[in-house]
Design a protein around this motif. Structure first.
Motif, PDB file in Angstrom:
ATOM      1  N   LYS A  30       0.496  -1.161   0.168  1.00 44.13           N
ATOM      2  CA  LYS A  30      -0.261   0.192  -0.043  1.00 44.13           C
ATOM      3  C   LYS A  30       1.436   1.357   0.383  1.00 44.13           C
ATOM      4  CE  LYS A  30      -4.145   2.024   2.783  1.00 44.13           C
ATOM      5  NZ  LYS A  30      -4.869   2.268   3.649  1.00 44.13           N
ATOM      6  N   ALA A  31       1.863   1.403   1.192  1.00 44.81           N
ATOM      7  CA  ALA A  31       3.267   2.439   0.776  1.00 44.81           C
ATOM      8  C   ALA A  31       3.161   2.698  -0.631  1.00 44.81           C
ATOM      9  CB  ALA A  31       3.742   2.336   2.356  1.00 44.81           C
ATOM     10  N   ALA A  32       3.763   1.260  -1.062  1.00 46.63           N
ATOM     11  CA  ALA A  32       4.891   1.646  -2.306  1.00 46.63           C
ATOM     12  C   ALA A  32       4.555   2.018  -3.383  1.00 46.63           C
ATOM     13  CB  ALA A  32       5.542   0.409  -2.375  1.00 46.63           C
ATOM     14  N   LYS A  33       2.600   2.028  -3.868  1.00 43.38           N
ATOM     15  CA  LYS A  33       1.620   1.885  -4.514  1.00 43.38           C
ATOM     16  C   LYS A  33       1.327   3.607  -4.150  1.00 43.38           C
ATOM     17  CE  LYS A  33      -0.872  -1.976  -5.554  1.00 43.38           C
ATOM     18  NZ  LYS A  33      -2.131  -2.802  -5.304  1.00 43.38           N
ATOM     19  N   HIS A  34       1.191   3.744  -3.130  1.00 45.37           N
ATOM     20  CA  HIS A  34       0.936   5.724  -2.279  1.00 45.37           C
ATOM     21  C   HIS A  34       2.181   6.502  -2.779  1.00 45.37           C
ATOM     22  CE1 HIS A  34       0.650   8.642   0.609  1.00 45.37           C
ATOM     23  NE2 HIS A  34       0.460   8.941  -0.862  1.00 45.37           N
ATOM     24  N   THR A  35       3.688   5.640  -2.488  1.00 45.48           N
ATOM     25  CA  THR A  35       4.637   6.319  -3.408  1.00 45.48           C
ATOM     26  C   THR A  35       5.002   6.782  -4.340  1.00 45.48           C
ATOM     27  OG1 THR A  35       6.003   5.817  -1.142  1.00 45.48           O
ATOM     28  CG2 THR A  35       7.162   6.863  -2.902  1.00 45.48           C
ATOM     29  N   LEU A  36       4.452   5.879  -5.217  1.00 45.87           N
ATOM     30  CA  LEU A  36       4.557   5.140  -7.156  1.00 45.87           C
ATOM     31  C   LEU A  36       4.323   6.745  -7.292  1.00 45.87           C
ATOM     32  CD1 LEU A  36       4.149   1.446  -7.812  1.00 45.87           C
ATOM     33  CD2 LEU A  36       6.764   3.432  -8.120  1.00 45.87           C
ATOM     34  N   GLN A  37       2.789   7.475  -6.854  1.00 44.03           N
ATOM     35  CA  GLN A  37       2.054   8.281  -7.547  1.00 44.03           C
ATOM     36  C   GLN A  37       2.193   9.639  -6.902  1.00 44.03           C
ATOM     37  OE1 GLN A  37      -0.573   7.580  -9.316  1.00 44.03           O
ATOM     38  NE2 GLN A  37      -0.644   9.516 -10.309  1.00 44.03           N
ATOM     39  N   PHE A  38       2.550   9.134  -5.326  1.00 46.82           N
ATOM     40  CA  PHE A  38       3.030  10.810  -4.928  1.00 46.82           C
ATOM     41  C   PHE A  38       4.040  11.172  -5.793  1.00 46.82           C
ATOM     42  CE2 PHE A  38       6.202  12.508  -2.226  1.00 46.82           C
ATOM     43  CZ  PHE A  38       5.584  13.529  -2.051  1.00 46.82           C
ATOM     44  N   ARG A  39       5.017  10.287  -6.182  1.00 48.10           N
ATOM     45  CA  ARG A  39       6.367  11.181  -6.866  1.00 48.10           C
ATOM     46  C   ARG A  39       6.104  11.628  -8.146  1.00 48.10           C
ATOM     47  NH1 ARG A  39      10.755  10.296  -4.090  1.00 48.10           N
ATOM     48  NH2 ARG A  39      12.224  10.502  -6.338  1.00 48.10           N
ATOM     49  N   GLU A  49       6.176  10.336   6.115  1.00 48.29           N
ATOM     50  CA  GLU A  49       6.575   8.906   6.312  1.00 48.29           C
ATOM     51  C   GLU A  49       6.006   7.958   5.604  1.00 48.29           C
ATOM     52  OE1 GLU A  49       8.160   6.258  10.758  1.00 48.29           O
ATOM     53  OE2 GLU A  49       8.175   8.739   9.300  1.00 48.29           O
ATOM     54  N   ASP A  50       5.351   8.270   5.021  1.00 45.87           N
ATOM     55  CA  ASP A  50       5.007   6.962   4.023  1.00 45.87           C
ATOM     56  C   ASP A  50       5.825   7.083   2.862  1.00 45.87           C
ATOM     57  OD1 ASP A  50       2.528   5.252   3.866  1.00 45.87           O
ATOM     58  OD2 ASP A  50       1.306   5.836   2.425  1.00 45.87           O
ATOM     59  N   CYS A  51       6.418   8.146   1.921  1.00 47.02           N
ATOM     60  CA  CYS A  51       6.302   8.324   0.332  1.00 47.02           C
ATOM     61  C   CYS A  51       7.955   7.803   1.072  1.00 47.02           C
ATOM     62  CB  CYS A  51       6.061   9.438   0.291  1.00 47.02           C
ATOM     63  SG  CYS A  51       4.828   9.058  -0.289  1.00 47.02           S
ATOM     64  N   TYR A  52       8.883   8.053   1.877  1.00 44.10           N
ATOM     65  CA  TYR A  52      10.128   8.109   2.181  1.00 44.10           C
ATOM     66  C   TYR A  52      10.384   6.956   3.517  1.00 44.10           C
ATOM     67  CZ  TYR A  52      10.228  11.974  -0.294  1.00 44.10           C
ATOM     68  OH  TYR A  52      10.221  13.045  -1.781  1.00 44.10           O
ATOM     69  N   PRO A  53      10.076   5.707   3.485  1.00 47.37           N
ATOM     70  CA  PRO A  53      10.545   4.550   4.662  1.00 47.37           C
ATOM     71  C   PRO A  53      12.214   4.800   4.436  1.00 47.37           C
ATOM     72  CG  PRO A  53      10.286   3.931   2.445  1.00 47.37           C
ATOM     73  CD  PRO A  53       9.635   5.261   1.951  1.00 47.37           C
ATOM     74  N   GLN A  54      12.699   4.335   5.822  1.00 48.31           N
ATOM     75  CA  GLN A  54      13.757   4.772   6.768  1.00 48.31           C
ATOM     76  C   GLN A  54      14.777   5.397   6.077  1.00 48.31           C
ATOM     77  OE1 GLN A  54      14.885   1.497   7.955  1.00 48.31           O
ATOM     78  NE2 GLN A  54      12.772   1.372   9.002  1.00 48.31           N
ATOM     79  N   LEU A  55      14.091   6.832   6.183  1.00 49.11           N
ATOM     80  CA  LEU A  55      14.911   7.981   5.647  1.00 49.11           C
ATOM     81  C   LEU A  55      15.459   8.351   7.236  1.00 49.11           C
ATOM     82  CD1 LEU A  55      14.217  10.981   3.562  1.00 49.11           C
ATOM     83  CD2 LEU A  55      14.042  11.613   6.235  1.00 49.11           C
TER      84      LEU A  55
END
Length: 329
Positions: free
Chosen positions: A97-106, A237-243
């Motif tokens: 879910k977070a990865a899909k969100h990140t793809l669209q966010f970017r 937090e959702d789109c930049y994991p392990q930052l």
């Protein structure tokens, strides 16, 4: 599976010896073998070992994401998936879910298009997006400093909290500018951290040092600003994991630091590890928490280090690979 570069899924083989992320332009391998620790306090884990340990889960998440139109195997590699899995404690459904969100966010913010590491945050404000420019109008000149003291260790950010004028921000900065402002500085940090992680082979995160000296409840605290900050930070937090490794709060007023020290023993370690009030000039153990991530020579005297530069105006390291163009929103 070859951890040196190639990956396969569902019978397909992708050559990702060179990453397509713009900040990795010219780097021959997408992920280097881990370098030796930079010092006796450097306990960053090997990325390749982490990938090996999470192999089955990475493949499970990848199988879901590779069907997305925005998926690019030369960018969204094992390391990319690994970060989501670790951040979501190996729960694949949440990682997907977070990865899909990140793809669209970017894609929406066009974050995959430009290497912005050369921007000197706090100085090159004209190279930032409009949201960040508007946000910074209500910050003192030395409120933000983002530096890369060592290209083998990553990003250290300094924030002087008394430099914020939150009531004026709420009154004059449109709420829709909040997210682009947060996204710019977070993306800048991410690009450097991803570059360091891939070129050192060790999972590298940032630390933030927030100076609470001279804070004023009237000027620095606004319920509306806090609400907007919270919304933007949740997306970061959702789109930049392990930052983010840790947030260190320094020079806290007694009315803040006292209760914190009393509560620390009963707060879960996972929270303490990210968020901590410290006094490095008073407590040697607190200074050790900082020097685990940054050398004394790169730490300002006011925080227990030996650097006489304050605020830290060190520009980003220069390499021939950095994109000198300004960032376009």
């Amino acid at each position: 599976h070859n951890l040196n570069g190639s990956s396969s899924s569902k019978g397909k083989s992708y050559n990702v010896e060179m990453s397509k992320w713009p900040w990795m332009k010219g780097i021959e391998v997408a992920l280097a073998d881990p370098i030796p620790p930079t010092g006796d306090k450097d306990d960053r884990p090997s990325v390749k070992q982490l990938i090996e340990d999470h192999r089955a889960l990475i493949d499970e998440v990848k199988a879901e994401i590779e069907q997305e139109l925005l998926y690019d195997p030369a960018k969204h590699d094992d390391l990319w998936f690994l970060r989501f899995l670790i951040s979501h404690k190996k729960k694949t459904n949440k990682a997907v879910k977070a990865a899909k969100h990140t793809l669209q966010f970017r894609a929406d913010l066009k974050l995959d298009d430009r290497d912005i590491r050369s921007v000197h945050v706090g100085h090159d404000n004209d190279k930032m997006n409009e949201g960040a420019k508007n946000y910074l109008k209500y910050c003192d000149d030395d409120t933000f400093r983002f530096v890369v003291p060592d290209t083998k260790r990553g990003v250290v950010s300094f924030l002087k909290f008394s430099g914020f004028d939150q009531p004026s921000m709420v009154e004059n900065v449109p709420e829709e500018d909040w997210l682009p402002a947060f996204a710019f500085v977070t993306e800048w940090s991410h690009q450097w951290l991803d570059y360091v992680t891939r070129t050192t082979g060790r999972l590298t995160k940032t630390i933030r040092i927030i100076d609470l000296a001279d804070v004023s409840l009237a000027k620095q605290f606004s319920p509306s600003a806090t609400k907007r900050d919270g919304k933007a930070l949740a997306i970061m937090e959702d789109c930049y994991p392990q930052l983010l490794q840790s947030i260190f709060l320094i020079n806290a007023p007694d009315w803040v630091e006292g209760p914190w020290r009393a509560l620390r023993p009963i707060i879960p370690e996972r929270v303490i590890g990210k968020f901590d009030f410290i006094s490095p000039e008073k407590h040697p153990k607190d200074l050790a928490k900082l020097t685990k991530h940054v050398d004394l020579s790169h730490l300002p005297i006011r925080y227990g280090g030996t650097s006489k530069m304050w605020p830290d105006d060190t520009p980003p390291p220069r390499t021939s690979l950095l994109d000198e163009d300004s960032y376009a929103a």
